[in-house]
Design a protein around this motif. Sequence first.
Motif, PDB file in Angstrom:
ATOM      1  N   GLU A 110       0.854  -1.190   0.000  1.00 21.18           N
ATOM      2  CA  GLU A 110       0.000   0.000   0.000  1.00 21.18           C
ATOM      3  C   GLU A 110       0.886   1.235   0.000  1.00 21.18           C
ATOM      4  N   ALA A 111       0.347   2.301  -0.532  1.00 19.13           N
ATOM      5  CA  ALA A 111       1.108   3.544  -0.646  1.00 19.13           C
ATOM      6  C   ALA A 111       1.501   4.043   0.742  1.00 19.13           C
ATOM      7  N   SER A 112       2.723   4.493   0.831  1.00 19.62           N
ATOM      8  CA  SER A 112       3.216   5.118   2.061  1.00 19.62           C
ATOM      9  C   SER A 112       2.924   6.610   1.990  1.00 19.62           C
ATOM     10  N   GLU A 113       3.046   7.299   3.123  1.00 19.57           N
ATOM     11  CA  GLU A 113       2.731   8.731   3.179  1.00 19.57           C
ATOM     12  C   GLU A 113       3.898   9.612   2.755  1.00 19.57           C
ATOM     13  N   GLN A 114       5.133   9.246   3.127  1.00 19.86           N
ATOM     14  CA  GLN A 114       6.280  10.126   2.931  1.00 19.86           C
ATOM     15  C   GLN A 114       7.355   9.580   1.995  1.00 19.86           C
ATOM     16  N   VAL A 115       7.311   8.287   1.692  1.00 24.06           N
ATOM     17  CA  VAL A 115       8.333   7.670   0.852  1.00 24.06           C
ATOM     18  C   VAL A 115       7.669   6.881  -0.272  1.00 24.06           C
ATOM     19  N   ALA A 116       8.421   6.593  -1.323  1.00 21.46           N
ATOM     20  CA  ALA A 116       7.886   5.836  -2.451  1.00 21.46           C
ATOM     21  C   ALA A 116       7.811   4.336  -2.165  1.00 21.46           C
ATOM     22  N   ALA A 117       8.641   3.834  -1.258  1.00 26.13           N
ATOM     23  CA  ALA A 117       8.607   2.404  -0.924  1.00 26.13           C
ATOM     24  C   ALA A 117       7.237   2.061  -0.358  1.00 26.13           C
ATOM     25  N   PRO A 118       6.687   0.900  -0.749  1.00 25.18           N
ATOM     26  CA  PRO A 118       5.364   0.523  -0.241  1.00 25.18           C
ATOM     27  C   PRO A 118       5.427   0.043   1.201  1.00 25.18           C
ATOM     28  N   SER A 119       4.314   0.213   1.902  1.00 22.80           N
ATOM     29  CA  SER A 119       4.128  -0.388   3.217  1.00 22.80           C
ATOM     30  C   SER A 119       3.405  -1.711   3.008  1.00 22.80           C
ATOM     31  N   ILE A 120       3.383  -2.559   4.016  1.00 25.74           N
ATOM     32  CA  ILE A 120       2.666  -3.830   3.939  1.00 25.74           C
ATOM     33  C   ILE A 120       1.408  -3.718   4.786  1.00 25.74           C
ATOM     34  N   ARG A 121       0.252  -3.768   4.134  1.00 26.07           N
ATOM     35  CA  ARG A 121      -1.039  -3.562   4.803  1.00 26.07           C
ATOM     36  C   ARG A 121      -1.234  -4.505   5.986  1.00 26.07           C
TER      37      ARG A 121
END
Length: 160
Positions: A110-121
């Motif tokens: 899922e999209a992160s708020e401050q970085v381009a790397a994804p987060s894991i939901r």
Amino acid sequence: MTEMRASRKHALPLHEVRRYLEPGPVVLLTSQHDGERDVMVMGWHTVMEFSPSLVGCVISSANHSHGLVRASRECVINLPTSSQLEAVLGVGSTTGAQTDKFAAFGLTPEASEQVAAPSIRECHAQFECRLHDDSLVERYDFFIWEVVAARVAPRPRHPE
């Protein structure tokens, strides 16, 4: 108080010492650069400063994620729970150079708020990081990250 009996010890290969000294928790580090993304298991990291929030870790240059974090200068540290053990084991025994680990192990980027790397939901917490200091990367593969955004599920307060 019960006295502990000393057990017989055996020699340990020096490259395995880290298995006994690394603290937890095991985390999943996500990275992305130039349309390519990866997930890796990280068993050792250390809090270096509280404010700004700095976290240090070693990412081996032999690891596929190393090139992505070097180029992008960012990552997300995701905190899985014990219910994700199979996914963590799978991620840790697979290379991102050949496998889309998100798809292979049922992890939702899922999209992160401050970085381009994804987060894991599915992870309990997500810590978005930007590279703070890379002066030890060339010699030791040691990265110092600044956490620039953090999210955590409200329950449970202390997940397994």
